[in-house]
Design a protein around this motif. Structure first.
Motif, PDB file in Angstrom:
ATOM      1  N   VAL A  69       1.054  -1.233   0.077  1.00  0.00           N
ATOM      2  CA  VAL A  69       0.051  -0.089   0.040  1.00  0.00           C
ATOM      3  C   VAL A  69       0.775   1.184   0.163  1.00  0.00           C
ATOM      4  CG1 VAL A  69      -2.145   1.170   1.093  1.00  0.00           C
ATOM      5  CG2 VAL A  69      -1.763  -1.391   1.432  1.00  0.00           C
ATOM      6  N   GLY A  70       1.982   0.977  -0.460  1.00  0.00           N
ATOM      7  CA  GLY A  70       3.089   2.312  -0.365  1.00  0.00           C
ATOM      8  C   GLY A  70       3.940   2.536  -1.637  1.00  0.00           C
ATOM      9  N   GLN A  71       3.303   1.930  -2.632  1.00  0.00           N
ATOM     10  CA  GLN A  71       3.845   2.214  -4.184  1.00  0.00           C
ATOM     11  C   GLN A  71       3.752   3.760  -4.477  1.00  0.00           C
ATOM     12  OE1 GLN A  71       5.373  -0.513  -3.835  1.00  0.00           O
ATOM     13  NE2 GLN A  71       5.730  -0.443  -5.726  1.00  0.00           N
ATOM     14  N   GLN A  72       3.042   4.566  -3.613  1.00  0.00           N
ATOM     15  CA  GLN A  72       3.226   6.042  -3.927  1.00  0.00           C
ATOM     16  C   GLN A  72       4.460   6.619  -3.548  1.00  0.00           C
ATOM     17  OE1 GLN A  72       1.227   4.496  -1.555  1.00  0.00           O
ATOM     18  NE2 GLN A  72       1.248   5.581   0.150  1.00  0.00           N
ATOM     19  N   ALA A  73       5.006   5.857  -2.888  1.00  0.00           N
ATOM     20  CA  ALA A  73       6.507   6.492  -2.491  1.00  0.00           C
ATOM     21  C   ALA A  73       7.508   6.498  -3.682  1.00  0.00           C
ATOM     22  CB  ALA A  73       7.177   5.476  -1.345  1.00  0.00           C
ATOM     23  N   TYR A  74       7.126   5.620  -4.715  1.00  0.00           N
ATOM     24  CA  TYR A  74       8.207   5.453  -5.740  1.00  0.00           C
ATOM     25  C   TYR A  74       7.770   6.843  -6.836  1.00  0.00           C
ATOM     26  CZ  TYR A  74       9.622   1.815  -2.909  1.00  0.00           C
ATOM     27  OH  TYR A  74      10.097   1.160  -2.006  1.00  0.00           O
ATOM     28  N   ILE A  75       6.401   6.776  -6.858  1.00  0.00           N
ATOM     29  CA  ILE A  75       5.884   7.922  -7.693  1.00  0.00           C
ATOM     30  C   ILE A  75       6.531   9.223  -7.235  1.00  0.00           C
ATOM     31  CG2 ILE A  75       3.738   9.193  -8.212  1.00  0.00           C
ATOM     32  CD1 ILE A  75       2.290   6.616  -8.319  1.00  0.00           C
ATOM     33  N   GLY A  76       6.345   9.452  -5.941  1.00  0.00           N
ATOM     34  CA  GLY A  76       7.168  10.825  -5.432  1.00  0.00           C
ATOM     35  C   GLY A  76       8.301  10.831  -5.522  1.00  0.00           C
ATOM     36  N   LEU A  77       8.993   9.548  -5.214  1.00  0.00           N
ATOM     37  CA  LEU A  77      10.607   9.869  -5.605  1.00  0.00           C
ATOM     38  C   LEU A  77      11.164   9.736  -6.825  1.00  0.00           C
ATOM     39  CD1 LEU A  77      11.583   6.828  -2.916  1.00  0.00           C
ATOM     40  CD2 LEU A  77      11.940   9.285  -2.837  1.00  0.00           C
ATOM     41  N   GLY A  78      10.124   9.311  -7.883  1.00  0.00           N
ATOM     42  CA  GLY A  78      10.569   9.300  -9.375  1.00  0.00           C
ATOM     43  C   GLY A  78      10.341  10.887  -9.704  1.00  0.00           C
ATOM     44  N   ALA A  79       9.249  11.564  -9.155  1.00  0.00           N
ATOM     45  CA  ALA A  79       9.185  13.182  -9.379  1.00  0.00           C
ATOM     46  C   ALA A  79      10.203  13.818  -8.857  1.00  0.00           C
ATOM     47  CB  ALA A  79       7.529  13.582  -8.660  1.00  0.00           C
ATOM     48  N   TYR A  80      10.545  13.420  -7.591  1.00  0.00           N
ATOM     49  CA  TYR A  80      11.770  14.280  -7.070  1.00  0.00           C
ATOM     50  C   TYR A  80      12.940  13.991  -7.835  1.00  0.00           C
ATOM     51  CZ  TYR A  80       9.157  16.877  -3.672  1.00  0.00           C
ATOM     52  OH  TYR A  80       8.050  17.703  -2.847  1.00  0.00           O
ATOM     53  N   ALA A  81      13.082  13.085  -8.090  1.00  0.00           N
ATOM     54  CA  ALA A  81      14.521  12.512  -8.820  1.00  0.00           C
ATOM     55  C   ALA A  81      14.624  13.267 -10.086  1.00  0.00           C
ATOM     56  CB  ALA A  81      14.559  11.042  -9.069  1.00  0.00           C
ATOM     57  N   LEU A  82      13.514  13.501 -10.742  1.00  0.00           N
ATOM     58  CA  LEU A  82      13.303  14.227 -12.039  1.00  0.00           C
ATOM     59  C   LEU A  82      13.730  15.540 -11.953  1.00  0.00           C
ATOM     60  CD1 LEU A  82      12.524  14.378 -15.053  1.00  0.00           C
ATOM     61  CD2 LEU A  82      10.197  14.981 -14.205  1.00  0.00           C
ATOM     62  N   GLN A 142      14.247  21.631   3.417  1.00  0.00           N
ATOM     63  CA  GLN A 142      13.981  22.915   2.428  1.00  0.00           C
ATOM     64  C   GLN A 142      14.763  22.808   1.220  1.00  0.00           C
ATOM     65  OE1 GLN A 142      11.569  25.138   3.249  1.00  0.00           O
ATOM     66  NE2 GLN A 142      11.221  23.716   4.925  1.00  0.00           N
ATOM     67  N   ALA A 143      15.776  22.296   1.034  1.00  0.00           N
ATOM     68  CA  ALA A 143      16.489  22.257  -0.038  1.00  0.00           C
ATOM     69  C   ALA A 143      15.870  21.544  -1.221  1.00  0.00           C
ATOM     70  CB  ALA A 143      18.032  21.466   0.101  1.00  0.00           C
ATOM     71  N   VAL A 144      14.753  20.764  -1.015  1.00  0.00           N
ATOM     72  CA  VAL A 144      14.122  20.289  -2.223  1.00  0.00           C
ATOM     73  C   VAL A 144      12.742  20.789  -1.979  1.00  0.00           C
ATOM     74  CG1 VAL A 144      15.231  18.094  -2.344  1.00  0.00           C
ATOM     75  CG2 VAL A 144      13.424  18.166  -0.679  1.00  0.00           C
ATOM     76  N   GLY A 145      12.412  21.964  -1.439  1.00  0.00           N
ATOM     77  CA  GLY A 145      11.340  22.838  -1.320  1.00  0.00           C
ATOM     78  C   GLY A 145      10.419  22.755  -0.113  1.00  0.00           C
ATOM     79  N   GLY A 146      10.638  21.546   0.824  1.00  0.00           N
ATOM     80  CA  GLY A 146       9.737  21.665   1.843  1.00  0.00           C
ATOM     81  C   GLY A 146       8.392  20.995   1.672  1.00  0.00           C
ATOM     82  N   GLY A 147       7.387  21.674   2.441  1.00  0.00           N
ATOM     83  CA  GLY A 147       6.168  21.217   2.192  1.00  0.00           C
ATOM     84  C   GLY A 147       5.641  22.047   1.143  1.00  0.00           C
ATOM     85  N   SER A 148       5.872  23.121   0.648  1.00  0.00           N
ATOM     86  CA  SER A 148       5.271  23.825  -0.635  1.00  0.00           C
ATOM     87  C   SER A 148       5.724  23.161  -1.921  1.00  0.00           C
ATOM     88  CB  SER A 148       5.443  25.154  -0.352  1.00  0.00           C
ATOM     89  OG  SER A 148       6.959  25.457  -0.444  1.00  0.00           O
ATOM     90  N   GLY A 149       6.662  22.408  -1.944  1.00  0.00           N
ATOM     91  CA  GLY A 149       7.154  21.739  -3.250  1.00  0.00           C
ATOM     92  C   GLY A 149       8.162  22.452  -3.923  1.00  0.00           C
ATOM     93  N   VAL A 150       8.305  21.878  -5.262  1.00  0.00           N
ATOM     94  CA  VAL A 150       9.300  22.522  -6.144  1.00  0.00           C
ATOM     95  C   VAL A 150       8.550  22.679  -7.782  1.00  0.00           C
ATOM     96  CG1 VAL A 150      11.301  22.072  -4.875  1.00  0.00           C
ATOM     97  CG2 VAL A 150      10.258  20.301  -6.401  1.00  0.00           C
ATOM     98  N   THR A 151       9.162  23.420  -8.384  1.00  0.00           N
ATOM     99  CA  THR A 151       8.509  23.570  -9.728  1.00  0.00           C
ATOM    100  C   THR A 151       9.833  23.105 -10.813  1.00  0.00           C
ATOM    101  OG1 THR A 151       7.163  25.409  -9.346  1.00  0.00           O
ATOM    102  CG2 THR A 151       7.939  25.066 -11.807  1.00  0.00           C
ATOM    103  N   ILE A 152       9.492  22.281 -11.642  1.00  0.00           N
ATOM    104  CA  ILE A 152      10.527  21.705 -12.712  1.00  0.00           C
ATOM    105  C   ILE A 152      10.685  22.811 -13.705  1.00  0.00           C
ATOM    106  CG2 ILE A 152      11.364  19.804 -14.212  1.00  0.00           C
ATOM    107  CD1 ILE A 152       9.104  18.112 -12.681  1.00  0.00           C
ATOM    108  N   THR A 153      11.736  23.629 -13.315  1.00  0.00           N
ATOM    109  CA  THR A 153      11.849  24.970 -14.203  1.00  0.00           C
ATOM    110  C   THR A 153      12.407  24.801 -15.565  1.00  0.00           C
ATOM    111  OG1 THR A 153      13.792  25.314 -12.761  1.00  0.00           O
ATOM    112  CG2 THR A 153      11.640  26.593 -12.284  1.00  0.00           C
ATOM    113  N   ALA A 154      13.551  23.637 -15.432  1.00  0.00           N
ATOM    114  CA  ALA A 154      14.243  23.350 -16.538  1.00  0.00           C
ATOM    115  C   ALA A 154      13.101  22.849 -17.666  1.00  0.00           C
ATOM    116  CB  ALA A 154      15.132  22.240 -16.293  1.00  0.00           C
ATOM    117  N   ALA A 155      12.110  22.269 -17.197  1.00  0.00           N
ATOM    118  CA  ALA A 155      11.267  21.592 -18.203  1.00  0.00           C
ATOM    119  C   ALA A 155      10.127  22.780 -18.729  1.00  0.00           C
ATOM    120  CB  ALA A 155      10.045  20.407 -17.435  1.00  0.00           C
TER     121      ALA A 155
END
Lengths: 350, 232
Positions: A69-82, A142-155
């Protein structure tokens, strides 16, 4: 019947027709960006990524018996790895998608070491807890945007049409690739071991099947697929927020699609994803009634068709678009009949 | 030469001790039977040999080397194979696929799918059927064939006769001499004393987790066996 007068085939008329139709469908989908509008492409990206994650969850739960019930971990990690690869390392966002999948696969290795200490229901809850830990860790850095997240600016610097078209092609490649991967695995020795483990783990182990290693492989591959899907989803959305990226709703969606389509079949998650999207498109205007109706559909299907829609459709006449079992063809005269597909010599696997 | 030897085995399920200082030996080429009532510890002994269970004390030696620390798949690779109690075939796999899983470790040897079908011809017409659709006797034949596909030096059979008609049991036991002729040593665990003694070179009788009696069947009297079996 003499033991030497049979041969083993796996393809059938339905599978050959299915392969031809599938190839035409993929070719049609591949040229769609030249004809379809932006809205259609966005919907199809969502559909294709849903097919991907549903196939991955089906491989994990339907074949390896690992009810995560934890595969969302890898969706989130895939997003942040990108995001890390594209914005921080400077890799082109389109190239970063497969790399993000590989990184997630690597992260899944030590995670599996922890999760595999748990069994049954404890494994299910444990994987959810692990996903929550990943979410909380990311939300507190905070280096990865903390709770508010990040925008993939390169894309976001890439022309909109180009970005959307390539994202769509990536989603299509990932969906077709993961279906091919699952099909390849299930037709291989690993697939045989997986089915044996699902049927009777102790028996499989006592015959020399390395249960831990087999499950580990499947867990890592499934996480890799979810990582790829996560990267594609957020390449489409551009904005990553930890609460959304690591939401348990992703896994709930995977489970819904697989259960209504048919657990333990490759066709099931595809049928389930189609039904889900039909429901979403037709009932979206009904507000909260939409969720009630989707839930009702799930309840009715699980009660009336425990093997899912694909199981119901093929109950009377078994059809295997993706044939996995080895079937023996015998000729009454003792002659080996002409068969197409992937015939093997008699007793080739001894 | 001793192929398998157990010394001071004390396996337990959590706090429940199932075996108490079990000592047992199986020589190459022998058929050894372990008999005993329900709960005597026979199946626990087999699980300990193959590595599904561990004994905190003592030693399991196979082919001259200690194997107590090895995981199951490594023990199978060394040449031991367990046919578990209750058949436990893979129901969603076909007969042939079950046999292929049996040959997972790919040890060289005489047993192939063709050889198994010659040993149990009743499986041949069912080769393409899911194992879950087979009768009890067919499933047991498949379970034995699946165990042989590993080309083991030692084949362990757990309760072959369980839940089967006597004629089916006789049919299955009739295959044992051919298995031994092919060079496989056999360790049988049975509740059916008659069947076990009819094929065994030596016999061990378990009672409440201990070896109560051992010897050659022809050297043991019915009274001795009954006393060891029932503990009276």
């Amino acid at each position: 019947m003499s033991a030497s007068t049979y041969r083993v085939v796996r393809s059938s008329r339905a599978s050959r027709i299915g392969l031809a139709v599938g190839a035409l469908l993929v070719a049609g989908l591949a040229v769609l960006p030249y004809a379809a509008g932006s809205g259609t492409l966005r919907t199809l990206i969502s559909f294709l990524t849903l097919v991907t994650v549903a196939q991955m969850w089906n491989l994990l739960a339907g074949y390896a018996g690992l009810l995560s019930v934890g595969q969302q971990a890898y969706i989130g990690l895939g997003a942040y790895a990108l995001w890390v690869l594209a914005d921080e390392v400077g890799v082109h966002p389109f190239v970063a998608v497969p790399l993000a999948g590989l990184i997630v696969g690597l992260i899944a290795l030590p995670t599996a070491g922890l999760a595999f200490r748990l069994r049954g229901g404890y494994f299910a809850i444990g994987t959810w807890v692990i996903a929550e830990v990943y979410r909380l860790v990311i939300a507190n850095i905070q280096a990865v945007g903390g709770g508010s997240g990040v925008t993939i600016t390169a894309a976001s610097h890439i022309a909109r049409a180009t970005r959307q078209n390539v994202t769509y092609w990536l989603a299509l490649a990932v969906a077709v690739g993961t279906i091919g991967l699952v099909y390849g695995i299930l037709r291989s020795r690993l697939g045989l071991a997986l089915t044996a483990i699902r049927d009777d783990e102790t028996s499989a182990e006592s015959l020399g099947v390395h249960v831990f290693r087999t499950k580990l492989w499947v867990y890592v591959l499934s996480s890799f697929g979810c990582g790829l899907a996560g990267a594609v989803i957020y390449l489409n959305l551009l904005r990553i927020q930890p609460d959304a990226a690591f939401s348990v709703n992703w896994t709930a969606l995977m489970i819904f699609v697989v259960v209504i389509g048919g657990v333990g079949t490759i066709e099931g998650p595809i049928i389930g994803a189609i039904l889900y999207f039909i429901l979403q498109e037709t009932l979206a205007d009904y507000g909260s009634w939409y969720l009630i109706l989707v839930g009702l559909v799930a309840v009715v299907i699980t009660l009336k068709a425990p093997r899912g829609l694909w199981g119901l459709l093929t109950e009377r006449r078994p059809v295997h678009v993706f044939p996995l079992q080895r079937h023996v063809r015998i000729d009454a005269s003792g002659e080996i009949p002409p068969v197409s597909g992937r015939p093997r010599s008699a007793c080739a696997d001894e | 030469m001793s192929l398998l030897s157990l010394t001071d085995i004390n396996s337990r399920y959590g706090t429940f001790q199932a075996l108490f200082g079990v000592e047992l030996r199986v020589d190459e080429g022998e058929i050894v039977a372990v008999i005993g009532a329900n709960g005597a510890g026979k199946s626990t002994m087999l699980k300990t040999v193959v590595g599904i269970m561990r004994s905190p004390t003592g030693e399991v030696r196979f082919a001259g080397r200690p194997v107590g620390h090895l995981p199951v798949h490594q023990r199978v690779s060394l040449g031991m194979s367990l046919v578990p109690e209750g058949r436990r075939v893979f129901p969603s796999l076909t007969v042939r696929e079950n046999l292929l899983v049996g040959g997972w470790v790919k040890r060289p040897g005489p047993w192939t799918v063709t050889k198994i079908l010659q040993l149990f011809p009743l499986l041949e017409r069912r080769i393409d059927h899911p194992a879950g659709n087979l009768s009890g006797g067919e499933q047991q034949a498949l379970a034995i064939g699946r165990g042989l596909m590993a080309n083991p030096r030692l084949l362990m059979l757990d309760e072959v006769s369980l839940g089967l008609a006597p004629i089916v049991v006789r049919h299955l036991y009739a295959a044992i001499p051919a298995i031994v002729e092919a060079g496989t040593t056999i360790l049988i665990v049975e509740q059916d004393i008659g069947q076990a003694l009819s094929v065994a070179d030596r016999v061990y009788c378990f009672l409440e987790g201990k070896v109560a009696l051992s010897g050659r069947p022809r050297e043991l009297t019915r009274e001795q066996i009954a006393a060891a079996y029932f503990g009276v």
